[in-house]
Design a protein around this motif. Structure first.
Motif: not given
Ligand code: ZN
Length: 279
Positions: A163-166, A171-172, A181-184, A187-189
């Protein structure tokens, strides 16, 4: 000397004087003295009567003050009782209790965390120890005329990673660098290892007619019922609107966490989030 004593003396003297008058042995001067004494006694008696009348409200005021004092003491005792009870209840919280496991950005799930899940319907699963509570909550919500749907529950660590990777890829795709993208995404997952879904004690529930995971979910009748009644089944709304600073998670009017009935009641009653309850 009380009012009754004065009255008694007055009647005795009056009786004696009347007897002597009948015998004709009293001089005019003595009669005058008697009148003066009687007058003085009458004045004293009247004064005493007034004093009594005036004194009564004072006694009454004094009683009122004493009553007030007693009430204050009584209230203080009651307050102390409540505080003691609250402290006692707080002291009785066992932070090692399986249902109070704290999982958030600062508290990762322990490596050896053991869990046994049981299926909920065909696609969901939850820690078997809270299965009955979840089943009762969903059934009662339906019986009340609403339409709850469990859209997410237990997730394996691998699934959380996916889920996190997706989300990072999303974001990428929107033009962010991988780092951004990882930081963003965080905030949601929830970062893998910091999601309550991985310990099987959390469920995301939505209204069948409105299944978006966004703030408007709170306006659905299903969600209103759940937010009002979840604690009766041992669940809490885990990420309230006014606790985002403390939980570190956005307002999620769909994510319910099992903490047990007593804990849920205390958390709900005192408007706390789990972090505050356990601190
Ligand atoms: Zn959730």
């Amino acid at each position: 000397m009380t009012f009754c004593d004065y009255r008694e003396v007055f009647f005795m003297y009056q009786s004696e004087g009347t007897g002597r008058e009948r015998k004709g042995e009293i001089s005019q001067r003595r009669k005058q003295n008697e009148i003066i004494i009687i007058t003085i006694l009458a004045v004293i008696m009247t004064a005493v009567m007034f004093a009594n009348i005036l004194e009564n409200p004072k006694i009454s005021d004094q009683s009122a003050n004493e009553k007030e004092k007693m009430e204050k003491i009584s209230n203080k005792t009651k307050t102390d009782g409540i505080n003691n009870k609250k402290n006692k209840e707080k002291r009785m919280i066992n932070k090692n209790d399986w249902m109070l496991v704290l999982v958030n950005g600062k508290h990762k799930i322990k490596e050896n965390y053991d869990i046994t899940v049981t299926p909920v319907g065909y696609t969901q699963a939850i820690d078997e120890r809270c299965y009955d509570n979840l089943k009762n909550m969903i059934n009662d919500c339906r019986n009340a005329g609403y339409n709850p749907v469990i859209c997410s529950s237990y997730r394996s660590h691998e699934k959380q990673v996916l889920l996190f990777e997706n989300k990072i890829k999303d974001f990428i795709g929107q033009g962010y660098t991988r780092k951004e993208a990882k930081k963003k995404a965080g905030t949601v997952v929830a970062l893998p290892g910091t999601s309550e879904h991985e310990i099987g004690l959390a469920v995301d529930i939505v209204d069948v007619k409105y299944q978006l995971l966004e703030e408007n979910q709170e306006k659905t009748e299903t969600q209103k019922w759940l937010m009002k009644n979840c604690w009766k089944y041992g669940f809490i709304l885990r990420y309230p609107k006014d606790k985002q600073e403390i939980t570190g998670v956005i307002y999620e009017p769909w994510h319910y966490r099992f903490v047990g009935k007593e804990n849920a009641k205390m958390i709900m009653k005192n408007n706390l989030c789990l972090e505050e309850y356990l601190e």
